[in-house]
Design a protein around this motif. Structure first.
Motif, PDB file in Angstrom:
ATOM      1  N   GLU A   1       0.803  -1.210   0.000  1.00  0.00           N
ATOM      2  CA  GLU A   1       0.000   0.000   0.000  1.00  0.00           C
ATOM      3  C   GLU A   1       0.841   1.266   0.000  1.00  0.00           C
ATOM      4  OE1 GLU A   1       0.003  -1.399   4.398  1.00  0.00           O
ATOM      5  OE2 GLU A   1       0.281  -2.229   2.376  1.00  0.00           O
ATOM      6  N   HIS A   2       2.139   1.123   0.296  1.00  0.00           N
ATOM      7  CA  HIS A   2       3.012   2.300   0.352  1.00  0.00           C
ATOM      8  C   HIS A   2       4.080   2.297  -0.750  1.00  0.00           C
ATOM      9  CE1 HIS A   2       1.148   3.459   4.063  1.00  0.00           C
ATOM     10  NE2 HIS A   2       1.584   2.390   4.719  1.00  0.00           N
ATOM     11  N   GLU A   3       4.014   1.337  -1.670  1.00  0.00           N
ATOM     12  CA  GLU A   3       5.049   1.223  -2.706  1.00  0.00           C
ATOM     13  C   GLU A   3       5.188   2.497  -3.530  1.00  0.00           C
ATOM     14  OE1 GLU A   3       6.189  -3.071  -4.478  1.00  0.00           O
ATOM     15  OE2 GLU A   3       4.141  -2.426  -4.864  1.00  0.00           O
ATOM     16  N   ASP A   4       4.077   3.004  -4.022  1.00  0.00           N
ATOM     17  CA  ASP A   4       4.138   4.179  -4.892  1.00  0.00           C
ATOM     18  C   ASP A   4       4.661   5.393  -4.121  1.00  0.00           C
ATOM     19  OD1 ASP A   4       3.216   2.702  -7.007  1.00  0.00           O
ATOM     20  OD2 ASP A   4       1.121   3.336  -6.783  1.00  0.00           O
ATOM     21  N   TYR A   5       4.179   5.556  -2.884  1.00  0.00           N
ATOM     22  CA  TYR A   5       4.652   6.670  -2.067  1.00  0.00           C
ATOM     23  C   TYR A   5       6.157   6.560  -1.840  1.00  0.00           C
ATOM     24  CZ  TYR A   5       5.944   9.166   2.175  1.00  0.00           C
ATOM     25  OH  TYR A   5       6.604   9.954   3.081  1.00  0.00           O
ATOM     26  N   PHE A   6       6.622   5.351  -1.509  1.00  0.00           N
ATOM     27  CA  PHE A   6       8.048   5.182  -1.227  1.00  0.00           C
ATOM     28  C   PHE A   6       8.897   5.526  -2.440  1.00  0.00           C
ATOM     29  CE2 PHE A   6      11.924   2.603  -1.350  1.00  0.00           C
ATOM     30  CZ  PHE A   6      12.547   3.049  -0.182  1.00  0.00           C
ATOM     31  N   ARG A   7       8.504   5.058  -3.606  1.00  0.00           N
ATOM     32  CA  ARG A   7       9.281   5.362  -4.806  1.00  0.00           C
ATOM     33  C   ARG A   7       9.275   6.858  -5.085  1.00  0.00           C
ATOM     34  NH1 ARG A   7       7.444   0.076  -6.361  1.00  0.00           N
ATOM     35  NH2 ARG A   7       9.280  -1.257  -6.573  1.00  0.00           N
ATOM     36  N   GLY A   8       8.140   7.480  -4.880  1.00  0.00           N
ATOM     37  CA  GLY A   8       8.064   8.918  -5.106  1.00  0.00           C
ATOM     38  C   GLY A   8       8.920   9.709  -4.131  1.00  0.00           C
ATOM     39  N   VAL A   9       8.853   9.364  -2.858  1.00  0.00           N
ATOM     40  CA  VAL A   9       9.637  10.107  -1.867  1.00  0.00           C
ATOM     41  C   VAL A   9      11.123   9.795  -2.012  1.00  0.00           C
ATOM     42  CG1 VAL A   9       9.606   8.466   0.084  1.00  0.00           C
ATOM     43  CG2 VAL A   9       9.535  10.930   0.524  1.00  0.00           C
ATOM     44  N   SER A  10      11.464   8.591  -2.480  1.00  0.00           N
ATOM     45  CA  SER A  10      12.873   8.263  -2.738  1.00  0.00           C
ATOM     46  C   SER A  10      13.444   9.176  -3.820  1.00  0.00           C
ATOM     47  CB  SER A  10      13.011   6.801  -3.171  1.00  0.00           C
ATOM     48  OG  SER A  10      12.657   5.924  -2.129  1.00  0.00           O
ATOM     49  N   LEU A  11      12.673   9.385  -4.868  1.00  0.00           N
ATOM     50  CA  LEU A  11      13.133  10.259  -5.940  1.00  0.00           C
ATOM     51  C   LEU A  11      13.214  11.708  -5.469  1.00  0.00           C
ATOM     52  CD1 LEU A  11      11.174   8.703  -8.945  1.00  0.00           C
ATOM     53  CD2 LEU A  11      13.579   8.358  -8.313  1.00  0.00           C
ATOM     54  N   GLU A  12      12.294  12.091  -4.569  1.00  0.00           N
ATOM     55  CA  GLU A  12      12.349  13.441  -4.009  1.00  0.00           C
ATOM     56  C   GLU A  12      13.598  13.621  -3.145  1.00  0.00           C
ATOM     57  OE1 GLU A  12       9.683  16.404  -1.148  1.00  0.00           O
ATOM     58  OE2 GLU A  12       8.815  14.536  -1.922  1.00  0.00           O
ATOM     59  N   VAL A  13      13.911  12.602  -2.332  1.00  0.00           N
ATOM     60  CA  VAL A  13      15.128  12.653  -1.516  1.00  0.00           C
ATOM     61  C   VAL A  13      16.363  12.743  -2.415  1.00  0.00           C
ATOM     62  CG1 VAL A  13      16.606  11.269   0.010  1.00  0.00           C
ATOM     63  CG2 VAL A  13      14.173  11.525   0.521  1.00  0.00           C
ATOM     64  N   ALA A  14      16.372  11.962  -3.491  1.00  0.00           N
ATOM     65  CA  ALA A  14      17.495  12.021  -4.434  1.00  0.00           C
ATOM     66  C   ALA A  14      17.665  13.436  -4.980  1.00  0.00           C
ATOM     67  CB  ALA A  14      17.272  11.035  -5.571  1.00  0.00           C
ATOM     68  N   ASP A  15      16.561  14.063  -5.345  1.00  0.00           N
ATOM     69  CA  ASP A  15      16.621  15.424  -5.874  1.00  0.00           C
ATOM     70  C   ASP A  15      17.164  16.406  -4.834  1.00  0.00           C
ATOM     71  OD1 ASP A  15      15.580  14.558  -8.269  1.00  0.00           O
ATOM     72  OD2 ASP A  15      13.525  15.225  -7.847  1.00  0.00           O
ATOM     73  N   ARG A  16      16.760  16.217  -3.572  1.00  0.00           N
ATOM     74  CA  ARG A  16      17.225  17.128  -2.523  1.00  0.00           C
ATOM     75  C   ARG A  16      18.727  16.994  -2.291  1.00  0.00           C
ATOM     76  NH1 ARG A  16      13.516  19.307   1.020  1.00  0.00           N
ATOM     77  NH2 ARG A  16      15.328  20.561   1.653  1.00  0.00           N
ATOM     78  N   PHE A  17      19.235  15.755  -2.294  1.00  0.00           N
ATOM     79  CA  PHE A  17      20.681  15.573  -2.151  1.00  0.00           C
ATOM     80  C   PHE A  17      21.412  16.215  -3.331  1.00  0.00           C
ATOM     81  CE2 PHE A  17      19.945  12.226   1.052  1.00  0.00           C
ATOM     82  CZ  PHE A  17      20.971  12.509   1.928  1.00  0.00           C
ATOM     83  N   GLU A  18      20.859  16.058  -4.519  1.00  0.00           N
ATOM     84  CA  GLU A  18      21.518  16.562  -5.723  1.00  0.00           C
ATOM     85  C   GLU A  18      21.470  18.085  -5.806  1.00  0.00           C
ATOM     86  OE1 GLU A  18      21.647  14.402  -9.844  1.00  0.00           O
ATOM     87  OE2 GLU A  18      19.795  15.537  -9.678  1.00  0.00           O
ATOM     88  N   LYS A  19      20.339  18.671  -5.465  1.00  0.00           N
ATOM     89  CA  LYS A  19      20.157  20.116  -5.629  1.00  0.00           C
ATOM     90  C   LYS A  19      20.656  20.913  -4.423  1.00  0.00           C
ATOM     91  CE  LYS A  19      16.163  19.455  -8.673  1.00  0.00           C
ATOM     92  NZ  LYS A  19      14.680  19.567  -8.786  1.00  0.00           N
ATOM     93  N   ASP A  20      20.337  20.434  -3.217  1.00  0.00           N
ATOM     94  CA  ASP A  20      20.700  21.174  -2.003  1.00  0.00           C
ATOM     95  C   ASP A  20      22.059  20.757  -1.457  1.00  0.00           C
ATOM     96  OD1 ASP A  20      18.179  22.237  -2.263  1.00  0.00           O
ATOM     97  OD2 ASP A  20      17.286  20.996  -0.700  1.00  0.00           O
ATOM     98  N   GLY A  21      22.457  19.511  -1.718  1.00  0.00           N
ATOM     99  CA  GLY A  21      23.717  18.993  -1.206  1.00  0.00           C
ATOM    100  C   GLY A  21      23.527  18.309   0.137  1.00  0.00           C
ATOM    101  N   ALA A  22      24.395  17.352   0.425  1.00  0.00           N
ATOM    102  CA  ALA A  22      24.290  16.571   1.660  1.00  0.00           C
ATOM    103  C   ALA A  22      24.413  17.456   2.896  1.00  0.00           C
ATOM    104  CB  ALA A  22      25.358  15.479   1.676  1.00  0.00           C
ATOM    105  N   ARG A  23      25.289  18.416   2.852  1.00  0.00           N
ATOM    106  CA  ARG A  23      25.500  19.248   4.044  1.00  0.00           C
ATOM    107  C   ARG A  23      24.233  20.011   4.425  1.00  0.00           C
ATOM    108  NH1 ARG A  23      29.527  20.054   6.981  1.00  0.00           N
ATOM    109  NH2 ARG A  23      30.909  18.978   5.505  1.00  0.00           N
ATOM    110  N   ALA A  24      23.489  20.492   3.447  1.00  0.00           N
ATOM    111  CA  ALA A  24      22.269  21.238   3.738  1.00  0.00           C
ATOM    112  C   ALA A  24      21.098  20.315   4.056  1.00  0.00           C
ATOM    113  CB  ALA A  24      21.916  22.140   2.558  1.00  0.00           C
ATOM    114  N   PHE A  25      21.036  19.171   3.385  1.00  0.00           N
ATOM    115  CA  PHE A  25      19.864  18.301   3.531  1.00  0.00           C
ATOM    116  C   PHE A  25      19.994  17.328   4.707  1.00  0.00           C
ATOM    117  CE2 PHE A  25      17.260  14.569   1.976  1.00  0.00           C
ATOM    118  CZ  PHE A  25      16.032  15.175   2.234  1.00  0.00           C
ATOM    119  N   ALA A  26      21.211  17.039   5.151  1.00  0.00           N
ATOM    120  CA  ALA A  26      21.426  16.067   6.230  1.00  0.00           C
ATOM    121  C   ALA A  26      20.620  16.377   7.489  1.00  0.00           C
ATOM    122  CB  ALA A  26      22.906  15.951   6.562  1.00  0.00           C
TER     123      ALA A  26
END
Length: 293
Positions: free
Chosen positions: A128-153
């Motif tokens: 029941e949470h598969e789609d949400y998890f994949r979506g939030v995983s991609l959002e987390v990936a974007d945050r690491f890429e755009k904001d950087g680990a130091r800001a997003f950690a």
């Protein structure tokens, strides 16, 4: 700096300590090889302990192509570490992302595993949470890429299943958060996209898990909500599986409750090596409440 090279040419940093029956520790997404320090110190007293930084986690290489990251590749890297050390079999211990790798290690290479310890694994498995998890995983990936680990950690480190660690052990949690801030922006993003967002649910692997005979210990925290049901599923599905639930505990099990984690893991390994961790007794019928005949 000790390194091994995988068959596809990726250099992985590893650390090793101790002598005896081998143990291989596979880290979670939010950690790295240093996250296993409490276990390396404890178990190297009587075991040959090895941990390594996954691809995408410096000082290991950070491949630039998302297709160089996957669940299958994560298992192949674990095998490459064992091969480079001339180890035929080891106790495999993984947390979260490393726990998924441990399960898949047992499915793909059961002959290389003395045992499997699967801690805090389950995110994205609940149907029941598969789609949400994949979506939030991609959002987390974007945050690491755009904001950087130091800001997003600081944001990632205060997730719903991380604050338990912060409440219990502020200094330990700070070390975890500071370590997360040093991650490769690109490596974190590609790992999230290539490994986390693409891995199959445990429920999709039910038939394979039922056929896997490797002694297995599953550990979850009772406040790690999206690992509880997957943990119970693994217990009910893998023939020689035990389940331990840590009370008032979140996701970062081995750091949040290191003494309990080490004691449980040591007991499990002792039972495995004594030949006493077996399949569930066939008389223990899941549907029976009380025997009447």
């Amino acid at each position: 700096m000790p390194r091994i090279t995988t068959p596809d040419g990726i250099s992985l940093h590893y650390e090793e300590a101790g002598e005896g029956t081998p143990m291989l520790f596979i880290h979670e997404f939010g950690g790295n090889h240093a996250s296993w320090e409490p276990q390396m110190r404890h178990f190297s007293r009587r075991h040959r302990c090895i941990t390594y930084a996954a691809r995408g986690y410096p000082p290991s290489d950070v491949p630039a192509n998302v297709d160089q990251y996957s669940q299958a590749i994560a298992v192949a890297d674990a095998i490459a570490v064992l091969d480079a050390h001339g180890i035929a079999k080891a106790h495999i211990v993984g947390l979260s992302m490393g726990g998924f790798a441990t399960v898949h290690f047992g499915l793909r290479h059961p002959d290389r595993a003395l045992s499997l310890t699967v801690a805090g694994a389950g995110y994205g498995c609940e149907k029941e949470h598969e789609d949400y998890f994949r979506g939030v995983s991609l959002e987390v990936a974007d945050r690491f890429e755009k904001d950087g680990a130091r800001a997003f950690a600081p944001i990632y480190a205060e997730g719903a299943s991380r604050v338990q660690f912060q409440d219990k052990d502020p200094r330990g949690w700070r070390e975890f958060a500071d370590r997360l801030a040093t991650h490769s922006d690109q490596g974190a993003a590609l790992t999230m996209r290539g490994v986390q967002a693409r891995r199959p649910s445990f429920w999709d692997l039910e038939a394979e898990l039922k056929a896997m005979d490797v002694p297995t210990l599953v550990i979850v925290g009772d406040e790690d909500d999206h690992c509880l049901q997957p943990g119970i599923f693994l217990k009910k599905t893998i023939p020689a599986c035990g389940l331990s639930v840590f009370p008032k505990t979140g996701h970062t099990l081995n750091l949040e409750e290191p003494d309990a984690f080490n004691a449980l893991l040591a007991s499990f390994i002792a039972q495995v090596e004594a030949g006493r961790w077996r399949r569930r007794d066939p008389r223990a019928l899941p549907g029976q409440i009380m025997r009447t005949t």
